[in-house]
Design an enzyme around this catalytic site. Structure first.
Site, PDB file in Angstrom:
ATOM      1  N   ARG A  16      39.308  44.105  78.364  1.00 31.30           N
ATOM      2  CA  ARG A  16      40.720  43.735  78.211  1.00 31.30           C
ATOM      3  C   ARG A  16      41.586  44.979  78.018  1.00 31.30           C
ATOM      4  O   ARG A  16      42.263  45.421  78.939  1.00 31.30           O
ATOM      5  CB  ARG A  16      40.878  42.752  77.046  1.00 31.30           C
ATOM      6  CG  ARG A  16      42.193  41.957  77.086  1.00 31.30           C
ATOM      7  CD  ARG A  16      43.377  42.683  76.490  1.00 31.30           C
ATOM      8  NE  ARG A  16      43.200  43.000  75.075  1.00 31.30           N
ATOM      9  CZ  ARG A  16      44.058  43.750  74.393  1.00 31.30           C
ATOM     10  NH1 ARG A  16      45.141  44.263  74.973  1.00 31.30           N
ATOM     11  NH2 ARG A  16      43.829  44.029  73.112  1.00 31.30           N
ATOM     12  N   ASP A  17      41.497  45.595  76.850  1.00 27.25           N
ATOM     13  CA  ASP A  17      42.314  46.788  76.603  1.00 27.25           C
ATOM     14  C   ASP A  17      41.833  47.954  77.463  1.00 27.25           C
ATOM     15  O   ASP A  17      42.629  48.749  77.961  1.00 27.25           O
ATOM     16  CB  ASP A  17      42.252  47.163  75.118  1.00 27.25           C
ATOM     17  CG  ASP A  17      43.538  47.827  74.639  1.00 27.25           C
ATOM     18  OD1 ASP A  17      44.331  48.261  75.488  1.00 27.25           O
ATOM     19  OD2 ASP A  17      43.742  47.904  73.420  1.00 27.25           O
ATOM     20  N   TYR A 144      46.187  38.834  66.307  1.00 26.48           N
ATOM     21  CA  TYR A 144      46.601  40.234  66.355  1.00 26.48           C
ATOM     22  C   TYR A 144      47.995  40.352  65.731  1.00 26.48           C
ATOM     23  O   TYR A 144      48.907  39.600  66.107  1.00 26.48           O
ATOM     24  CB  TYR A 144      46.735  40.710  67.794  1.00 26.48           C
ATOM     25  CG  TYR A 144      45.507  41.282  68.445  1.00 26.48           C
ATOM     26  CD1 TYR A 144      44.976  42.507  68.049  1.00 26.48           C
ATOM     27  CD2 TYR A 144      44.919  40.631  69.523  1.00 26.48           C
ATOM     28  CE1 TYR A 144      43.874  43.049  68.685  1.00 26.48           C
ATOM     29  CE2 TYR A 144      43.813  41.162  70.167  1.00 26.48           C
ATOM     30  CZ  TYR A 144      43.295  42.370  69.748  1.00 26.48           C
ATOM     31  OH  TYR A 144      42.207  42.909  70.378  1.00 26.48           O
ATOM     32  N   GLU A 146      50.524  42.656  66.305  1.00 27.08           N
ATOM     33  CA  GLU A 146      50.892  43.772  67.179  1.00 27.08           C
ATOM     34  C   GLU A 146      51.890  44.702  66.485  1.00 27.08           C
ATOM     35  O   GLU A 146      52.828  44.247  65.844  1.00 27.08           O
ATOM     36  CB  GLU A 146      51.499  43.237  68.483  1.00 27.08           C
ATOM     37  CG  GLU A 146      51.778  44.320  69.503  1.00 27.08           C
ATOM     38  CD  GLU A 146      52.448  43.788  70.749  1.00 27.08           C
ATOM     39  OE1 GLU A 146      52.442  44.505  71.764  1.00 27.08           O
ATOM     40  OE2 GLU A 146      52.998  42.667  70.709  1.00 27.08           O
ATOM     41  N   THR A 179      49.068  49.990  67.358  1.00 26.08           N
ATOM     42  CA  THR A 179      49.380  49.772  68.772  1.00 26.08           C
ATOM     43  C   THR A 179      49.831  51.031  69.481  1.00 26.08           C
ATOM     44  O   THR A 179      49.473  51.275  70.638  1.00 26.08           O
ATOM     45  CB  THR A 179      50.456  48.670  68.899  1.00 26.08           C
ATOM     46  OG1 THR A 179      49.983  47.492  68.235  1.00 26.08           O
ATOM     47  CG2 THR A 179      50.758  48.353  70.354  1.00 26.08           C
ATOM     48  N   HIS A 207      42.115  48.022  64.879  1.00 22.74           N
ATOM     49  CA  HIS A 207      42.170  48.323  66.314  1.00 22.74           C
ATOM     50  C   HIS A 207      42.959  49.624  66.489  1.00 22.74           C
ATOM     51  O   HIS A 207      44.174  49.653  66.295  1.00 22.74           O
ATOM     52  CB  HIS A 207      42.864  47.161  67.033  1.00 22.74           C
ATOM     53  CG  HIS A 207      43.032  47.323  68.514  1.00 22.74           C
ATOM     54  ND1 HIS A 207      42.301  46.586  69.422  1.00 22.74           N
ATOM     55  CD2 HIS A 207      43.860  48.105  69.246  1.00 22.74           C
ATOM     56  CE1 HIS A 207      42.672  46.912  70.647  1.00 22.74           C
ATOM     57  NE2 HIS A 207      43.623  47.834  70.564  1.00 22.74           N
ATOM     58  N   HIS A 209      44.287  53.223  68.454  1.00 18.96           N
ATOM     59  CA  HIS A 209      44.616  53.901  69.715  1.00 18.96           C
ATOM     60  C   HIS A 209      44.616  55.410  69.471  1.00 18.96           C
ATOM     61  O   HIS A 209      44.838  55.879  68.363  1.00 18.96           O
ATOM     62  CB  HIS A 209      45.957  53.414  70.270  1.00 18.96           C
ATOM     63  CG  HIS A 209      45.832  52.147  71.062  1.00 18.96           C
ATOM     64  ND1 HIS A 209      45.679  52.126  72.420  1.00 18.96           N
ATOM     65  CD2 HIS A 209      45.809  50.853  70.661  1.00 18.96           C
ATOM     66  CE1 HIS A 209      45.570  50.881  72.848  1.00 18.96           C
ATOM     67  NE2 HIS A 209      45.650  50.076  71.792  1.00 18.96           N
TER      68      HIS A 209
END
Length: 509
Positions: A16-17, A144, A146, A179, A207, A209
């Protein structure tokens, strides 16, 4: 940490990501293959395989994965990203056969007000309706938040108001994304501990990045703060600078935190190579754990230390990851590196012979030529003037031609174990035609297997001169072994042919 050996749940979002990496698009059968590798081989706890409503092709891919997972009792571990969109995403996910929705909600007031143009009360009401509808359809719901990182930074009261309402709903996990990749480890610890203190019974995922190259550090800060789940991707794929790579996360969790995961790390390298092939995104040679060079000692003093009680080894033993330690050959090698490679080949040299071979390798290294372990027998043979590698295969003559509008042709005469053979073939290029003619000799005349070419790399020295030497390095696969041969010539085709004849002599040995 309260728990000396925390158990960490891994959710992999490569499909997905990871697919949001620029230029990456997996076809359905590739998605199924990667999902199978992740769940059955690597044994990740969960996989996020798609976003809802993307396309008919994506719907088909999710359906294929879910059918496969259901047959193996793995369906509860397959997840799809969905949206607060008046139940459209819930129906899309349900009809695709998936039974877990990862609902994307707004974790910062800025996103809520400017993207959705909602008040926090309106957003809570819409989320509540979607969650309850999903629950009625029999779906498990994860949420999530976000832009949670900016939410905690700029509008923590908004985050807490949202969480206070959502923790009353049938939500299994709350997933906290950085995010935009803005956090550093100290901020992760600060914000995550605030969440843990206020909501001690909630299952939190983190999560990360990698915009500041801090994804792995931030993941570990989240573990230090008590998070129960982590999101990763294979090879660190993901939007912009990518996500936290599973290989690095797994190694550090085990070695630095003594954390427990279900990951079979011996297969990390194998799965990384499959994803590299499907994605078209090359793994940097120096990428920890999975890079081509990370278990290669270059300096001779390091190889010498390895001979003396493994002085230059750490806990990242290559065998853990299905790999082996190698010793590079070049101007920095020294006798220890060369001796290590000779031991692998089963060759022993006296000190004077070692000195001569070392001098030749240093000479080649000074010219910026790459010296591979497979070249070593030829260097030994050339330097010492005896048949360490006998030339059982000799190219007696060949001709290749190229004419506009016609396929290239090659005719060759080759001697194999004292007997000559002649063949011709056409191909998509001059070298391809040459190899096709060789295959005829081996497969049709001799009834023997012919190695598979798996990679072909060409390089020239800096400067761009048209008369520069061309170096061709070809990777072969033969009877379960992978090896490389190198050819050097002013002509690219001739360099490739030299590398090929080296390969044929190697398989004869």
């Amino acid at each position: 940490m309260k728990n000396e050996h925390p158990r960490i749940e891994i959710m992999d979002t490569t499909l997905r990501d990871g697919e949001q990496t620029s230029g990456v698009s997996f076809v359905p059968h590739e998605k199924l293959m990667i999902a199978r590798l992740l769940l059955e081989e690597l044994k990740v706890d969960r996989v996020e395989v798609a976003s809802a409503r993307v396309s008919e092709g994506e719907f088909g891919a999710v359906k294929m994965i879910c059918n496969w997972a259901a047959q193996r009792g793995l369906l509860p571990r397959v997840e799809v990203l969905g949206f607060v969109d008046k139940n459209i995403s819930v129906d899309w996910i349900y009809n695709a056969g998936c039974r877990v929705i990862n609902l994307l909600c707004k974790g910062s007031e800025k996103h809520c007000r400017f993207q959705l143009k909602n008040t926090v009360e309106e957003h809570i009401a819409n989320i509540t309706q979607t969650v309850m509808y999903a629950a009625q359809k029999g779906l498990d719901v994860n949420v999530y938040l976000e832009d949670w990182s900016n939410g905690m930074k700029d509008s923590p009261d908004y985050v807490f108001q949202l969480m206070d309402a959502l923790t009353k709903l049938p939500i299994k996990r709350f997933m906290l994304p950085d995010t935009l990749g803005i956090l550093n480890p100290l901020q992760v610890i600060e914000y995550m501990r605030k969440m843990m203190k206020r909501y001690p019974d909630v299952h939190f995922d983190f999560h990360a990045h990698n915009d500041y190259d801090l994804a792995v550090s931030n993941v570990l800060a989240a573990v230090l703060s008590g998070v129960k789940g982590l999101h990763t991707t294979i090879n660190g794929l993901g939007e912009r600078a990518g996500n936290a790579p599973l290989s690095s996360v797994q190694a550090i969790l085990k070695d630095h935190f003594h954390a427990i995961t279900n990951i079979d790390e011996s297969l990390l390298n194998e799965v990384s190579r499959v994803v590299e092939s499907y994605s078209g995104i090359s793994i940097p040679a120096n990428k920890p754990i999975i890079g081509e060079n990370v278990f290669t000692q270059v300096a001779g003093v390091h190889a010498d230390g390895d001979n003396k009680n493994n002085l230059y080894c750490n806990d990242l033993l290559p065998e853990r990851f299905g790999r082996k330690r190698e010793y590079a050959l070049g101007k920095n090698s020294g006798k220890a590196n060369i001796r290590k490679n000779l031991e692998t080949l089963g060759l022993e040299l006296d000190e004077e012979s070692m000195r001569k071979v070392t001098d030749r390798i240093i000479e080649l290294g000074d010219k910026k030529e790459v010296v591979t372990p497979e070249d070593l027998p030829y260097i030994v043979s050339d330097v010492l003037k005896h048949d360490v590698v006998s030339e059982k295969v000799k190219l007696k003559s060949y001709i290749v031609n190229l004419a506009y509008g016609l396929k290239p042709m090659a005719t060759l005469k080759i001697e194999i174990n004292g007997k000559e053979y002649e063949e011709s073939a056409s191909g998509d290029g001059q070298y391809d035609a040459f190899v096709r003619a060789l295959r005829k000799v081996y497969k049709e005349t001799l009834k023997r297997k012919f190695p598979m070419l798996t990679n072909y790399a060409v390089s020239i020295p800096p400067g761009g001169r048209t008369d520069a030497f061309v170096q061709t390095v070809i990777t072969w696969s033969f009877e379960g072994k992978v090896f490389r041969t190198r050819g050097l010539d002013a002509d690219q085709t001739e360099a490739a042919i030299k590398a090929t004849i080296k390969m044929l002599n190697m398989i004869e040995e």
